[in-house]
Design an enzyme around this catalytic site. Structure first.
Site, short mmCIF file in Angstrom:
data_model
loop_
_atom_site.label_atom_id
_atom_site.label_comp_id
_atom_site.label_asym_id
_atom_site.label_seq_id
_atom_site.Cartn_x
_atom_site.Cartn_y
_atom_site.Cartn_z
N LEU A 188 0.70 -1.15 0.03
CA LEU A 188 -0.13 -0.08 0.01
C LEU A 188 0.92 1.26 -0.10
O LEU A 188 0.68 2.21 -0.92
CB LEU A 188 -0.89 0.03 1.12
N THR A 189 1.79 1.48 0.93
CA THR A 189 2.52 2.56 1.25
C THR A 189 3.45 2.92 0.11
O THR A 189 4.12 1.98 -0.47
CB THR A 189 3.33 2.56 2.40
N GLY A 210 2.94 8.07 1.89
CA GLY A 210 2.99 7.94 3.30
C GLY A 210 1.41 7.80 3.68
O GLY A 210 0.96 7.06 3.22
N GLU A 255 0.44 1.14 10.37
CA GLU A 255 -1.35 0.88 10.26
C GLU A 255 -2.17 2.00 10.37
O GLU A 255 -2.98 2.04 10.82
CB GLU A 255 -1.62 -0.18 11.18
N THR A 262 -0.89 6.32 11.35
CA THR A 262 -0.22 7.15 12.55
C THR A 262 -1.24 7.51 13.51
O THR A 262 -2.36 7.61 13.26
CB THR A 262 0.41 8.43 11.77
#
Length: 395
Positions: free
Chosen positions: A129-130, A135, A377, A379
C-alpha cells in the site's frame, strides 16, 4: 460483554509456552544479526496461528462466526509481542495484510491457490500500500496498472512492506491506479503479484531502528505483467478494500502494543524488587514505585480497549455490530495502546537506569521497537482524524 472465555485463556497458555520455548531464547541473537527466522513460520502454522480466522475449507480452524476467532488472533499476537515485537508483527501482517485480503475479496481460484500454504506457514504474503512519496496519503497512489492483451502491466514502487522479501513469500497484493473515475479521482484497484514475476524487484532490506527480526523491503515494478485474473476483488474497489483491511490491522497492532506494555510492567517491577541501591531495593523509592504503578494502569487500559475492539470485530463478523463501530473502536485502541507502549518503554528504561541502555537487557530492544507502533497501520494523527470524524467534526 467482551470478557475472555476459558477457551481463550487456555489458548493463551499454549501460545505463551511456544513463545517462551521457541522464540525467547533466540530473539537477542536474531535481533543482533537482523535475521528473519523463516523456519519459525511453519512451526507457527502447525500451531494454527495463521488459520485462526480462516475457514476449514482452506486449512484454517474457523467453524462459525461466533467463536471469537479474531479475539484469538489478538491473543496470539499479544503473547508473541510480549516476547518479541518482530515475531508478533510477522503473524499480525501475515494474517491481517497477507491472508485477510485474499480471504475477504479473493475469487475461489485465488483462495484455493494461495490460502492453504499461507495458513500452514509454508508461505507468507504481503500487502503493498505505502509508497515512497505518499505516506499517510494512501489515495495518492502513483503505481499504475494498465490492461494489455489480457494482462495487467504494473509500473511503480512501494515502501516499508512487511513479509515481502522472505524466501517463503509467495505473493504481494498491491494497490495501483487502473484508470480515472468520472469525478477525476484515480480509480484504485488491488492486484496480486506472485514472487518471481518478471519486472517485480524486491529491494534490499531496510536498515531499521527496530523490528530488526521482521522482514521489510521496498518493492519496485517495471513492466511487471500478471494475468487479468490477478485482480483482487472488484476493479476500482482497492481503496475501500485497504481501508477495511487497516481497521482490522489497527486492532492487531493494539494487541502487539499490549504485549509490549505487559512485558515492560513485568520487567520494571522485577528489577525494582531486585536492584539494590543505598542498601535497599530501588522499588521502595516512590520515584521508582509510582511509574511502575502507572505501567499497571496503562496495561489494564490497553487491554480493555484492545479486547473491546476485538470483541466488536467478532460481533461484526456475526452480523451484530456495524463497520463504523469497529472502525471507531479500532482507532481508539490503536491510538492509546501505541502511545502508551512508547511511554512504557521509556519508563522501564528509566527504572533500569544505565542497564536499560544496554542491549544485554530486553528493555533496550523493546525501546527501539516501540516507536513504529505509533506509525504503522495509520499514524496517531490519522487515528485522531478518524475519531474526530466519528464525533461529527469537520476534520
Amino acid at each position: 460483554m467482551y470478557e475472555l472465555s476459558k477457551d481463550h485463556e487456555d489458548f493463551r497458555a499454549v501460545v505463551r509456552e511456544f513463545a517462551t520455548d521457541a522464540v525467547e531464547p533466540h530473539v537477542a541473537q536474531w535481533d543482533r544479526d537482523h535475521h528473519f527466522p523463516a523456519d519459525l513460520v511453519p512451526r507457527m502454522g502447525e500451531l494454527g496461528l495463521f488459520g485462526l480466522v480462516v475457514p476449514e475449507a482452506f486449512g484454517g480452524s474457523l467453524e462459525d462466526a461466533d467463536g471469537g476467532a479474531f479475539t484469538s488472533l489478538c491473543i496470539a499476537i499479544e503473547e508473541l509481542g510480549r516476547v518479541d515485537q518482530s515475531i508478533g508483527i510477522t503473524l499480525s501482517a501475515g494474517v491481517g495484510l497477507g491472508i485477510n485480503p485474499i480471504l475477504t475479496y479473493g475469487s475461489d481460484e485465488q483462495k484455493e491457490r494461495f490460502l492453504p500454504d499461507l495458513v500452514a506457514g509454508r508461505a507468507l504474503a504481503g500487502f503493498g500500500l505505502t509508497e515512497p512519496d505518499a505516506g499517510s496519503d494512501a489515495g495518492a497512489t502513483r503505481t499504475k496498472a494498465v490492461l494489455d492483451g489480457g494482462d495487467w502491466v504494473v509500473d511503480g514502487a512501494k515502501a516499508f512492506i512487511t513479509n515481502s522479501g522472505t524466501d517463503i513469500t509467495s505473493v504481494v497484493t498491491v494497490t495501483a491506479r487502473t484508470g480515472t473515475l468520472d469525478n477525476g479521482r484515480p480509480e484504485i484497484s488491488a492486484i496480486m503479484i506472485p514472487s518471481g514475476t518478471t519486472g517485480f524487484t524486491v529491494e534490499p532490506a531496510y536498515q531499521k531502528m527496530g523490528w530488526n527480526i521482521s522482514d521489510t523491503h521496498g518493492l519496485s515494478f517495471a513492466g511487471c505483467r500478471v494475468p487479468e485474473a490477478n485482480l483482487l476483488g472488484e476493479r476500482g474497489r482497492g481503496f475501500h478494500q485497504f481501508l477495511k483491511t487497516l481497521d482490522d490491522g489497527r486492532i492487531a497492532i493494539s494487541a502487539l502494543a499490549l504485549g509490549l506494555i505487559t512485558r515492560m510492567r513485568e520487567e520494571a517491577a522485577a528489577y525494582a524488587k531486585s536492584r539494590i541501591a543505598f542498601g535497599r531495593p530501588i522499588g521502595v523509592n516512590q520515584g521508582v514505585a509510582f511509574p511502575v504503578a502507572d505501567l499497571a494502569v496503562m496495561e489494564d487500559a490497553a487491554r480493555l480497549l484492545t479486547y473491546r475492539a476485538a470483541w466488536l470485530k467478532d460481533e461484526h463478523e456475526a452480523g451484530r455490530r456495524s463497520v463504523e463501530e469497529v472502525k471507531q473502536a479500532a482507532a481508539k485502541a490503536k491510538l492509546y495502546t501505541s502511545e502508551a507502549a512508547v511511554t512504557a518503554t521509556r519508563i522501564a528504561t528509566q527504572v533500569f537506569g544505565g542497564n536499560g541502555f544496554m542491549e544485554e537487557y530486553p528493555v533496550a530492544r523493546f525501546y527501539r521497537d516501540a516507536k513504529i507502533l505509533e506509525i504503522g497501520e495509520g499514524t496517531s494523527e490519522v487515528q485522531r482524524m478518524v475519531l474526530a470524524k466519528g464525533l461529527g467534526l469537520p476534520a
